[in-house]
Scaffold this motif. Structure first.
Motif, PDB file in Angstrom:
ATOM      1  N   ARG A  16     -24.494 -37.758  41.095  1.00 13.73           N
ATOM      2  CA  ARG A  16     -24.715 -37.658  42.547  1.00 13.73           C
ATOM      3  C   ARG A  16     -23.702 -38.525  43.310  1.00 13.73           C
ATOM      4  NH1 ARG A  16     -27.902 -34.844  45.255  1.00 13.73           N
ATOM      5  NH2 ARG A  16     -28.573 -36.559  46.550  1.00 13.73           N
ATOM      6  N   ALA A  17     -22.556 -38.780  42.716  1.00  9.03           N
ATOM      7  CA  ALA A  17     -21.545 -39.645  43.337  1.00  9.03           C
ATOM      8  C   ALA A  17     -21.120 -39.111  44.700  1.00  9.03           C
ATOM      9  CB  ALA A  17     -20.332 -39.751  42.425  1.00  9.03           C
ATOM     10  N   ALA A  18     -20.877 -40.027  45.612  1.00 10.97           N
ATOM     11  CA  ALA A  18     -20.354 -39.656  46.931  1.00 10.97           C
ATOM     12  C   ALA A  18     -18.926 -39.164  46.759  1.00 10.97           C
ATOM     13  CB  ALA A  18     -20.401 -40.863  47.868  1.00 10.97           C
ATOM     14  N   ILE A  19     -18.657 -37.955  47.210  1.00  9.63           N
ATOM     15  CA  ILE A  19     -17.337 -37.348  47.072  1.00  9.63           C
ATOM     16  C   ILE A  19     -16.421 -37.886  48.165  1.00  9.63           C
ATOM     17  CG2 ILE A  19     -16.049 -35.173  47.139  1.00  9.63           C
ATOM     18  CD1 ILE A  19     -18.659 -33.825  46.072  1.00  9.63           C
ATOM     19  N   ALA A  20     -15.230 -38.341  47.766  1.00 12.81           N
ATOM     20  CA  ALA A  20     -14.240 -38.865  48.706  1.00 12.81           C
ATOM     21  C   ALA A  20     -13.251 -37.783  49.127  1.00 12.81           C
ATOM     22  CB  ALA A  20     -13.479 -40.034  48.079  1.00 12.81           C
ATOM     23  N   SER A  21     -12.856 -36.936  48.164  1.00 10.22           N
ATOM     24  CA  SER A  21     -11.897 -35.872  48.465  1.00 10.22           C
ATOM     25  C   SER A  21     -11.940 -34.829  47.362  1.00 10.22           C
ATOM     26  CB  SER A  21     -10.479 -36.434  48.613  1.00 10.22           C
ATOM     27  OG  SER A  21     -10.101 -37.173  47.479  1.00 10.22           O
ATOM     28  N   ILE A  22     -11.476 -33.630  47.717  1.00 12.21           N
ATOM     29  CA  ILE A  22     -11.475 -32.498  46.794  1.00 12.21           C
ATOM     30  C   ILE A  22     -10.087 -31.867  46.828  1.00 12.21           C
ATOM     31  CG2 ILE A  22     -12.530 -30.275  46.195  1.00 12.21           C
ATOM     32  CD1 ILE A  22     -14.897 -31.111  48.102  1.00 12.21           C
ATOM     33  N   GLY A  23      -9.551 -31.563  45.655  1.00 14.05           N
ATOM     34  CA  GLY A  23      -8.281 -30.845  45.552  1.00 14.05           C
ATOM     35  C   GLY A  23      -8.434 -29.695  44.580  1.00 14.05           C
ATOM     36  N   ALA A  24      -7.705 -28.610  44.816  1.00 17.87           N
ATOM     37  CA  ALA A  24      -7.782 -27.460  43.919  1.00 17.87           C
ATOM     38  C   ALA A  24      -6.501 -26.652  44.016  1.00 17.87           C
ATOM     39  CB  ALA A  24      -8.984 -26.586  44.259  1.00 17.87           C
ATOM     40  N   VAL A  25      -6.201 -25.975  42.918  1.00 20.63           N
ATOM     41  CA  VAL A  25      -5.025 -25.119  42.862  1.00 20.63           C
ATOM     42  C   VAL A  25      -5.352 -23.905  41.996  1.00 20.63           C
ATOM     43  CG1 VAL A  25      -4.021 -26.416  40.934  1.00 20.63           C
ATOM     44  CG2 VAL A  25      -2.549 -25.059  42.389  1.00 20.63           C
ATOM     45  N   ALA A  26      -4.956 -22.721  42.481  1.00 21.83           N
ATOM     46  CA  ALA A  26      -5.069 -21.504  41.681  1.00 21.83           C
ATOM     47  C   ALA A  26      -3.767 -21.349  40.910  1.00 21.83           C
ATOM     48  CB  ALA A  26      -5.318 -20.300  42.587  1.00 21.83           C
ATOM     49  N   PHE A  27      -3.870 -20.921  39.645  1.00 25.61           N
ATOM     50  CA  PHE A  27      -2.663 -20.876  38.823  1.00 25.61           C
ATOM     51  C   PHE A  27      -2.716 -19.747  37.814  1.00 25.61           C
ATOM     52  CE2 PHE A  27      -5.675 -23.560  36.634  1.00 25.61           C
ATOM     53  CZ  PHE A  27      -5.472 -23.335  35.279  1.00 25.61           C
ATOM     54  N   ASP A  28      -1.542 -19.403  37.324  1.00 33.95           N
ATOM     55  CA  ASP A  28      -1.371 -18.421  36.259  1.00 33.95           C
ATOM     56  C   ASP A  28      -1.242 -19.207  34.961  1.00 33.95           C
ATOM     57  OD1 ASP A  28      -0.445 -16.620  34.359  1.00 33.95           O
ATOM     58  OD2 ASP A  28       0.932 -15.629  35.748  1.00 33.95           O
ATOM     59  N   ARG A  29      -2.207 -19.077  34.088  1.00 32.86           N
ATOM     60  CA  ARG A  29      -2.204 -19.864  32.851  1.00 32.86           C
ATOM     61  C   ARG A  29      -1.034 -19.532  31.939  1.00 32.86           C
ATOM     62  NH1 ARG A  29      -7.299 -17.786  29.343  1.00 32.86           N
ATOM     63  NH2 ARG A  29      -8.370 -18.223  31.272  1.00 32.86           N
ATOM     64  N   ASP A  30      -0.404 -18.367  32.149  1.00 31.33           N
ATOM     65  CA  ASP A  30       0.663 -17.937  31.254  1.00 31.33           C
ATOM     66  C   ASP A  30       2.062 -18.306  31.718  1.00 31.33           C
ATOM     67  OD1 ASP A  30      -1.139 -16.792  29.429  1.00 31.33           O
ATOM     68  OD2 ASP A  30      -1.268 -14.967  30.633  1.00 31.33           O
ATOM     69  N   VAL A  31       2.189 -18.938  32.878  1.00 31.38           N
ATOM     70  CA  VAL A  31       3.515 -19.302  33.391  1.00 31.38           C
ATOM     71  C   VAL A  31       3.482 -20.767  33.822  1.00 31.38           C
ATOM     72  CG1 VAL A  31       5.363 -18.732  34.999  1.00 31.38           C
ATOM     73  CG2 VAL A  31       3.810 -16.928  34.215  1.00 31.38           C
ATOM     74  N   VAL A  32       4.109 -21.623  33.039  1.00 31.17           N
ATOM     75  CA  VAL A  32       4.079 -23.063  33.304  1.00 31.17           C
ATOM     76  C   VAL A  32       4.742 -23.373  34.643  1.00 31.17           C
ATOM     77  CG1 VAL A  32       4.818 -25.340  32.493  1.00 31.17           C
ATOM     78  CG2 VAL A  32       4.047 -23.618  30.851  1.00 31.17           C
ATOM     79  N   GLY A  33       4.023 -24.131  35.469  1.00 28.28           N
ATOM     80  CA  GLY A  33       4.556 -24.576  36.761  1.00 28.28           C
ATOM     81  C   GLY A  33       4.396 -23.573  37.883  1.00 28.28           C
ATOM     82  N   THR A  34       3.643 -22.487  37.662  1.00 26.14           N
ATOM     83  CA  THR A  34       3.444 -21.470  38.684  1.00 26.14           C
ATOM     84  C   THR A  34       2.049 -21.611  39.297  1.00 26.14           C
ATOM     85  OG1 THR A  34       4.895 -19.956  37.515  1.00 26.14           O
ATOM     86  CG2 THR A  34       3.411 -18.988  39.128  1.00 26.14           C
ATOM     87  N   PHE A  35       2.023 -21.687  40.639  1.00 26.57           N
ATOM     88  CA  PHE A  35       0.765 -21.866  41.369  1.00 26.57           C
ATOM     89  C   PHE A  35       0.770 -20.991  42.611  1.00 26.57           C
ATOM     90  CE2 PHE A  35       2.269 -25.837  39.569  1.00 26.57           C
ATOM     91  CZ  PHE A  35       1.282 -26.080  38.646  1.00 26.57           C
ATOM     92  N   ASP A  36      -0.414 -20.698  43.115  1.00 25.18           N
ATOM     93  CA  ASP A  36      -0.509 -20.042  44.417  1.00 25.18           C
ATOM     94  C   ASP A  36       0.016 -21.000  45.468  1.00 25.18           C
ATOM     95  OD1 ASP A  36      -1.764 -17.908  43.232  1.00 25.18           O
ATOM     96  OD2 ASP A  36      -3.490 -17.927  44.574  1.00 25.18           O
ATOM     97  N   SER A  37       0.625 -20.461  46.487  1.00 24.59           N
ATOM     98  CA  SER A  37       1.155 -21.318  47.550  1.00 24.59           C
ATOM     99  C   SER A  37       0.031 -21.945  48.374  1.00 24.59           C
ATOM    100  CB  SER A  37       2.091 -20.524  48.462  1.00 24.59           C
ATOM    101  OG  SER A  37       1.391 -19.434  49.038  1.00 24.59           O
ATOM    102  N   GLU A  38      -1.113 -21.292  48.412  1.00 26.80           N
ATOM    103  CA  GLU A  38      -2.256 -21.836  49.154  1.00 26.80           C
ATOM    104  C   GLU A  38      -3.044 -22.792  48.263  1.00 26.80           C
ATOM    105  OE1 GLU A  38      -3.216 -21.462  52.405  1.00 26.80           O
ATOM    106  OE2 GLU A  38      -1.289 -20.459  52.638  1.00 26.80           O
ATOM    107  N   MET A  39      -2.723 -24.062  48.365  1.00 22.56           N
ATOM    108  CA  MET A  39      -3.455 -25.072  47.603  1.00 22.56           C
ATOM    109  C   MET A  39      -4.539 -25.639  48.507  1.00 22.56           C
ATOM    110  SD  MET A  39      -0.379 -26.907  45.594  1.00 22.56           S
ATOM    111  CE  MET A  39       0.591 -26.001  44.423  1.00 22.56           C
ATOM    112  N   PHE A  40      -5.485 -26.358  47.911  1.00 24.20           N
ATOM    113  CA  PHE A  40      -6.633 -26.851  48.676  1.00 24.20           C
ATOM    114  C   PHE A  40      -6.732 -28.370  48.548  1.00 24.20           C
ATOM    115  CE2 PHE A  40     -11.027 -28.142  49.112  1.00 24.20           C
ATOM    116  CZ  PHE A  40     -11.404 -27.484  50.275  1.00 24.20           C
ATOM    117  N   LYS A  41      -6.899 -29.029  49.690  1.00 22.37           N
ATOM    118  CA  LYS A  41      -7.173 -30.474  49.677  1.00 22.37           C
ATOM    119  C   LYS A  41      -7.919 -30.827  50.952  1.00 22.37           C
ATOM    120  CE  LYS A  41      -3.918 -33.780  50.120  1.00 22.37           C
ATOM    121  NZ  LYS A  41      -2.887 -34.782  49.728  1.00 22.37           N
ATOM    122  N   VAL A  42      -8.994 -31.583  50.802  1.00 23.77           N
ATOM    123  CA  VAL A  42      -9.762 -32.023  51.956  1.00 23.77           C
ATOM    124  C   VAL A  42     -10.355 -33.402  51.670  1.00 23.77           C
ATOM    125  CG1 VAL A  42     -11.927 -30.898  51.217  1.00 23.77           C
ATOM    126  CG2 VAL A  42     -11.537 -31.345  53.654  1.00 23.77           C
ATOM    127  N   GLY A  43     -10.337 -34.247  52.682  1.00 25.47           N
ATOM    128  CA  GLY A  43     -11.027 -35.520  52.599  1.00 25.47           C
ATOM    129  C   GLY A  43     -12.465 -35.339  53.053  1.00 25.47           C
TER     130      GLY A  43
END
Length: 188
Positions: A16-43
């Motif tokens: 039940r820890a108090a959340i300080a921030s959240i980050g997320a990234v969508a990615f293609d597991r088969d291509v190293v270093g490839t991510f969706d341009s829309e990444m997520f981060k919120v405090g």
């Protein structure tokens, strides 16, 4: 399958820890270093996280005092009420068509988010069978220091410091990508 890596920073270590921030990234597991341009981060606003049932513990606060770069990164974020931050993550997850959701370990990030969603009368945006553990995958694929270094190098393009949830999410996604690459190479 659409893979998403999620990372959170917290002010505690319980489920039940108090959340300080959240980050997320969508990615293609088969291509190293490839991510969706829309990444997520919120405090997350600490008072709202506590009011929503989030727990703070002294040892974690003490740890944060020793992380000046991470403090600066967190303080530089716009802090949303926990309910808004959770809904933003839900909307983003749907927009990127997330299917499988990964975290660094099975007993921290996602269970805390699941708990926060429940505390606010809603469900996580992912199905419980979609949860994946990158730490276990890393062990199976014998991911080592070189893969983590590569992950950190790539992550620096998106966020400046470790313990920024977007930095950690990108770093961990690269480790997953490299683990799958090692697995594919071993099968050949």
């Amino acid at each position: 399958m659409r893979d998403v890596m999620v990372d959170i920073e917290t002010f505690g270590t319980s489920s039940r820890a108090a959340i300080a921030s959240i980050g997320a990234v969508a990615f293609d597991r088969d291509v190293v270093g490839t991510f969706d341009s829309e990444m997520f981060k919120v405090g997350v606003s600490l008072p709202s996280a506590i009011k929503g049932g989030g727990e703070v513990d002294a040892r974690t606060i003490e740890w944060w005092f020793g992380q000046p770069a991470a403090q600066k990164a967190w303080l530089g974020l716009k802090h949303e009420p926990i309910t808004v931050a959770l809904e933003m993550l839900r909307v983003w997850f749907k927009q990127v068509k997330g299917e499988l959701v990964w975290a660094n370990g099975s007993n921290f990030d996602l269970p805390i988010l699941d708990s926060a969603y429940r505390a606010h009368g809603t469900k996580s945006p992912w199905h419980y069978r979609a949860v994946r553990d990158m730490r276990t995958l890393g062990d199976i694929a014998e991911v080592g220091e070189a893969e983590w270094r590569k992950g950190a190098e790539v992550a620096q393009q998106y966020a400046a410091v470790e313990h920024d949830p977007l930095f950690d999410a990108v770093e961990q996604a690269v480790v997953v990508q490299m683990a799958f690459a090692k697995r594919r190479a071993a099968v050949k």
